[in-house]
Design a protein around this motif. Sequence first.
Motif, PDB file in Angstrom:
ATOM      1  N   TRP A 150      -2.445   6.263  15.662  1.00 32.94           N
ATOM      2  CA  TRP A 150      -3.654   6.184  14.599  1.00 32.94           C
ATOM      3  C   TRP A 150      -4.768   6.490  15.704  1.00 32.94           C
ATOM      4  O   TRP A 150      -5.665   6.879  15.388  1.00 32.94           O
ATOM      5  CB  TRP A 150      -3.570   4.890  13.813  1.00 32.94           C
ATOM      6  CG  TRP A 150      -4.533   4.774  12.827  1.00 32.94           C
ATOM      7  CD1 TRP A 150      -4.251   4.771  11.495  1.00 32.94           C
ATOM      8  CD2 TRP A 150      -5.855   4.613  13.109  1.00 32.94           C
ATOM      9  NE1 TRP A 150      -5.561   4.595  10.737  1.00 32.94           N
ATOM     10  CE2 TRP A 150      -6.463   4.508  11.729  1.00 32.94           C
ATOM     11  CE3 TRP A 150      -6.629   4.329  13.898  1.00 32.94           C
ATOM     12  CZ2 TRP A 150      -8.018   4.121  11.437  1.00 32.94           C
ATOM     13  CZ3 TRP A 150      -8.118   4.058  13.807  1.00 32.94           C
ATOM     14  CH2 TRP A 150      -8.855   4.104  12.592  1.00 32.94           C
TER      15      TRP A 150
ATOM     16  N   ASP B 118      -5.843  -0.119   7.416  1.00 35.61           N
ATOM     17  CA  ASP B 118      -5.049   0.628   7.149  1.00 35.61           C
ATOM     18  C   ASP B 118      -3.632   0.113   7.145  1.00 35.61           C
ATOM     19  O   ASP B 118      -2.600   0.179   6.496  1.00 35.61           O
ATOM     20  CB  ASP B 118      -4.837   1.809   7.899  1.00 35.61           C
ATOM     21  CG  ASP B 118      -5.669   3.179   7.385  1.00 35.61           C
ATOM     22  OD1 ASP B 118      -6.478   2.992   6.278  1.00 35.61           O
ATOM     23  OD2 ASP B 118      -5.702   4.069   7.890  1.00 35.61           O
TER      24      ASP B 118
ATOM     25  N   LEU C   9      -0.720  -0.217   4.131  1.00 35.61           N
ATOM     26  CA  LEU C   9       0.302   1.017   4.347  1.00 35.61           C
ATOM     27  C   LEU C   9       1.706   0.741   4.288  1.00 35.61           C
ATOM     28  O   LEU C   9       1.743  -0.316   4.913  1.00 35.61           O
ATOM     29  CB  LEU C   9      -0.198   2.093   5.724  1.00 35.61           C
ATOM     30  CG  LEU C   9      -1.555   2.910   5.484  1.00 35.61           C
ATOM     31  CD1 LEU C   9      -1.677   3.660   6.802  1.00 35.61           C
ATOM     32  CD2 LEU C   9      -1.427   3.427   4.181  1.00 35.61           C
TER      33      LEU C   9
ATOM     34  N   PRO D 290       0.987   2.705   0.982  1.00 36.08           N
ATOM     35  CA  PRO D 290       0.130   2.619  -0.404  1.00 36.08           C
ATOM     36  C   PRO D 290       1.182   1.702  -1.065  1.00 36.08           C
ATOM     37  O   PRO D 290       2.307   2.338  -1.721  1.00 36.08           O
ATOM     38  CB  PRO D 290      -0.356   3.868  -0.724  1.00 36.08           C
ATOM     39  CG  PRO D 290      -0.263   4.767   0.142  1.00 36.08           C
ATOM     40  CD  PRO D 290       1.069   4.255   1.248  1.00 36.08           C
TER      41      PRO D 290
ATOM     42  N   THR E 226      -1.565  11.626   6.533  1.00 32.44           N
ATOM     43  CA  THR E 226      -2.817  10.994   6.341  1.00 32.44           C
ATOM     44  C   THR E 226      -3.276  11.188   5.087  1.00 32.44           C
ATOM     45  O   THR E 226      -3.675  10.086   4.290  1.00 32.44           O
ATOM     46  CB  THR E 226      -3.605  10.952   7.276  1.00 32.44           C
ATOM     47  OG1 THR E 226      -3.133  10.550   8.804  1.00 32.44           O
ATOM     48  CG2 THR E 226      -5.014   9.989   7.187  1.00 32.44           C
ATOM     49  N   ARG E 227      -3.369  12.448   4.705  1.00 29.93           N
ATOM     50  CA  ARG E 227      -3.838  12.825   3.485  1.00 29.93           C
ATOM     51  C   ARG E 227      -2.976  12.341   2.377  1.00 29.93           C
ATOM     52  O   ARG E 227      -3.568  11.914   1.290  1.00 29.93           O
ATOM     53  CB  ARG E 227      -4.120  14.266   3.331  1.00 29.93           C
ATOM     54  CG  ARG E 227      -4.321  14.815   2.145  1.00 29.93           C
ATOM     55  CD  ARG E 227      -5.978  15.224   1.823  1.00 29.93           C
ATOM     56  NE  ARG E 227      -6.042  15.696   0.547  1.00 29.93           N
ATOM     57  CZ  ARG E 227      -7.233  15.920   0.096  1.00 29.93           C
ATOM     58  NH1 ARG E 227      -8.370  15.669   0.856  1.00 29.93           N
ATOM     59  NH2 ARG E 227      -7.459  16.429  -1.045  1.00 29.93           N
TER      60      ARG E 227
ATOM     61  N   THR F 137      -3.854   8.411   1.889  1.00 35.53           N
ATOM     62  CA  THR F 137      -4.974   7.996   1.800  1.00 35.53           C
ATOM     63  C   THR F 137      -5.713   8.465   0.607  1.00 35.53           C
ATOM     64  O   THR F 137      -6.182   7.904  -0.515  1.00 35.53           O
ATOM     65  CB  THR F 137      -5.867   8.044   2.942  1.00 35.53           C
ATOM     66  OG1 THR F 137      -6.085   9.754   3.212  1.00 35.53           O
ATOM     67  CG2 THR F 137      -5.550   7.311   4.155  1.00 35.53           C
TER      68      THR F 137
ATOM     69  N   LYS G   3      -2.135   8.544  -2.171  1.00 36.85           N
ATOM     70  CA  LYS G   3      -1.602   7.060  -2.229  1.00 36.85           C
ATOM     71  C   LYS G   3      -0.087   7.062  -2.251  1.00 36.85           C
ATOM     72  O   LYS G   3       0.537   6.491  -3.279  1.00 36.85           O
ATOM     73  CB  LYS G   3      -2.143   6.369  -3.340  1.00 36.85           C
ATOM     74  CG  LYS G   3      -3.676   6.201  -3.657  1.00 36.85           C
ATOM     75  CD  LYS G   3      -4.413   5.447  -2.501  1.00 36.85           C
ATOM     76  CE  LYS G   3      -5.775   5.570  -2.427  1.00 36.85           C
ATOM     77  NZ  LYS G   3      -6.246   5.035  -1.231  1.00 36.85           N
TER      78      LYS G   3
END
Lengths: 516, 516
Positions: free
Chosen positions: A28, A175, A179, A181, B250-251, B254, B257
């Motif tokens: 990250w 995050d 995470l 989600p 990541t896309r 974030t 979701k």
Amino acid sequence: MDDSVYANYPPPLTPEQQEYLVSTVKTWALHHGLCVRPAPTFIDKEKDPQGVLATNAPVTLFPSPFPKSAFEHAVAIQKAYNELYARIARDEAWLGKIIEDLIDADDFVANLWKVHLAVKSEGYVQPLSLGLFRSDYIPHRPPGSAESSLRQVEFNTISSSFGGLSALVAALHTDLLSLPPGNPIAYPPHPILKGNNPPENTAVPTLANGLADAHKAYGPSKFDSPLPLCILFIVQAGERNLFDQLELSTRLATFHKIPVFRLATADIQNHTSIPPSNPSRPLIYTPPHSPSTPFEVTTIYLRGFYGPGDYPNPATWAARTHLERSAAIKCPSVLSQLSGCKKVQQVLADPNADTDHLAHFLPNTDAQTIAKIRATFAPQYDLSTSGRGCELALNPSTAANHVLKPQREGGGNNIYRDAIPGFLRSMPEKDWKGWILMELIQPPEAARNMMLRSDGEVLSRHVISELGVFGTVLWRDDGEIVHNKQGGWLLRTKGKESDEGGVAAGFSSLDSIVLL
Amino acid sequence: MDDSVYANYPPPLTPEQQEYLVSTVKTWALHHGLCVRPAPTFIDKEKDPQGVLATNAPVTLFPSPFPKSAFEHAVAIQKAYNELYARIARDEAWLGKIIEDLIDADDFVANLWKVHLAVKSEGYVQPLSLGLFRSDYIPHRPPGSAESSLRQVEFNTISSSFGGLSALVAALHTDLLSLPPGNPIAYPPHPILKGNNPPENTAVPTLANGLADAHKAYGPSKFDSPLPLCILFIVQAGERNLFDQLELSTRLATFHKIPVFRLATADIQNHTSIPPSNPSRPLIYTPPHSPSTPFEVTTIYLRGFYGPGDYPNPATWAARTHLERSAAIKCPSVLSQLSGCKKVQQVLADPNADTDHLAHFLPNTDAQTIAKIRATFAPQYDLSTSGRGCELALNPSTAANHVLKPQREGGGNNIYRDAIPGFLRSMPEKDWKGWILMELIQPPEAARNMMLRSDGEVLSRHVISELGVFGTVLWRDDGEIVHNKQGGWLLRTKGKESDEGGVAAGFSSLDSIVLL
């Protein structure tokens, strides 16, 4: 918030949990620019001659609990602190009395003062000054007291760093708390962490906005044929912490559409000039990569020139003077840098002073806010031969509760506890006035966290956390405050066994906050 | 666009310009995640035992000119190409005829086919398949011709990489073209560069959206007590190119979701399972860092398992079979991976075929689009003993204009020009059918660029650029196309002296485009 929160915090990790958390944090960090150049002790120059490598900044794996009341206290008084130091920096008589007393003991302060006097004798041409300040605190809770209070460690008036990386650490921990989600499992479940994101960290937009406001306040080019305007970041050669700085310059370029250039301290004289024919003394920056496109510098942001190591020879002092006499708005001016001396902090904190300095400098600030500022002062003393400071410092039993600090900013030079008496006796008494004795702040005893160092080592330690609160202020030498804002914060966490806390030096880690 | 554009492109740099450009690119790359793990030939494992370091991905300093008509050609046919390969992958009879012919010559293809047959005999349970495809081209302009045409190098049906980093290179070059704001001087002035930003690169949202659509199309959990759903990235251990993959995960996390986990090929059997009691065969992923929170895998995205090196032992083949028989949507399925064989490309391109395969697979596509697809085929041949391919390959004078490619995807195994006759003669004729002979594409002769390698070395070379166009398609085994999109591109540029082009292997650089 009392020590019981640490009984099971941070939650213990299985080897698999630690492996996941560490590898997630590592990637990250590099993916989001939360990085530093590796130290030469980790990767020597020979292995990376072109200087292309980066590694994660040192970070904690968990956000640290921080008392909500203390955090809110620090945020609430930042604008008043901004104004206080702006007013100190423009009161040359008041500041000069303090500084002239230090000149014998501190060459560095003496040289800065000389720069000021030289420019003063010629006449300053720029009435505006910019401060990007950071006030640093440790929550103080002596054994037996129920609540932590907030004690100021120092007030930074130059090169207040880590706004950029600190905002990224808050985003990292946010995050990790959310995470994946819908089913956050990056951390083991823990009541402190549940739904408790770090407070918003607006350090980057706040600091960039301060610079952008100064840029605008500079006004138009001072040439009949106007030059394009820019902001100049004055930096140290080989800066390992450049990614922190890039957060600000990128925001300035992409959001504010302001040109920003970086210039190493050693290159100032080669690439900037002040045309003798122009009485306004505009500072011209000529990019070596585009010499036919000179820019006029509206604002000089110093991320170098803050300590003696930045002035290896007389030419560097001449370069500082050259910048100071120019029409560019300085962030900070020499006077503003000097107002960050520990001696100023000690004079402000002196309970026996003839004058109420806070009331004097902040005539329009309500008494409650002034009291809140005063409440952050730790007991601190000068070392005049017959004073209380000397008594406390030379007696090993009282010294044990104190730290001895040089006037200058920047970590790494403090003397702690038992070492104080011997250290003082090893130097001539006339030099003692270069130092301030401060009562040690007593942070929560039981605080713990885990830290990922830049070389990948993971430590689990009892820790001390230091909060920094950012503020920006633009003022005119006639006393007008043009801009005064607060926004963003920094939490640095170090292992308790280490008395020094410079993140860049590798002693401590960037952290974020769960408010309790 | 003809070769005259290269007469003074890229513009020559003074030492100061090069220093500025290189240092800006280096820091921009690390600041924005345009990075890779350093190769062991640069920093050996011993120096970085914890694996924390990153360096810039290899990138060009300038965007490369590319013929606008060729770029638009490639973009215009991508959705038809998506559909073509989706229809090939679901036509087991057609594909099987080709594959069974290769089994003797190619163990890898044989093993993949065995995986398919095993799952087929048990019965597939997932009717949906996902393709994240990339069609690769080089502009072809033989001496004397006025315009470049577009020739396909290969069609990638598995692990189509560099969508993430490619979008970042486009952003890097766009920044260099526009910084500082108002007075762009990062590049020397040049007519090609003026106001000519790279075309928008939507690779990340496009590829992530493909995965997200598959995730949604999977539907609800196949358990009575529903499990949380996730996407699983199957990756190679020690992947140096993980930052490219992180752009997608990541896309997904974030923006969409959607939980995403990474799992190395060697760990599949340890951390995933298919409950024998559930005839729907859901794939369960149990995160080792949170064993009490199993997830159900909707979509398997393979960024490993694409070449023989990913299958070091029978257990890895068992793991591939285990994934294939599960209810997760595969990106790609084994059949889809096999449809990327060079032999398929050659059969499609065969002008003497009995059937018009394009018309057969794309009955609803207009003739003009089919003609545009056909126009991208380079002359290519199998090596059946009596055929035209053998003639051309064994004769040194015609071999000199050809490349010999194995069926498999992934760079590094091609045989070029003079080396072809000897290479073929050194192997049994029965193995020749594992190879395809393709006429060499003739890229612009005079193209040049400068490249920053991952170790910081700067090269200035005559170059060849290869365009990749990304597309995503989700189809059902009954022939329904559920989702079919195009978006994003890749330009890879390699020094002309190098015949192979793998960026990860260090042979070539990520680039972007100025359309001319």
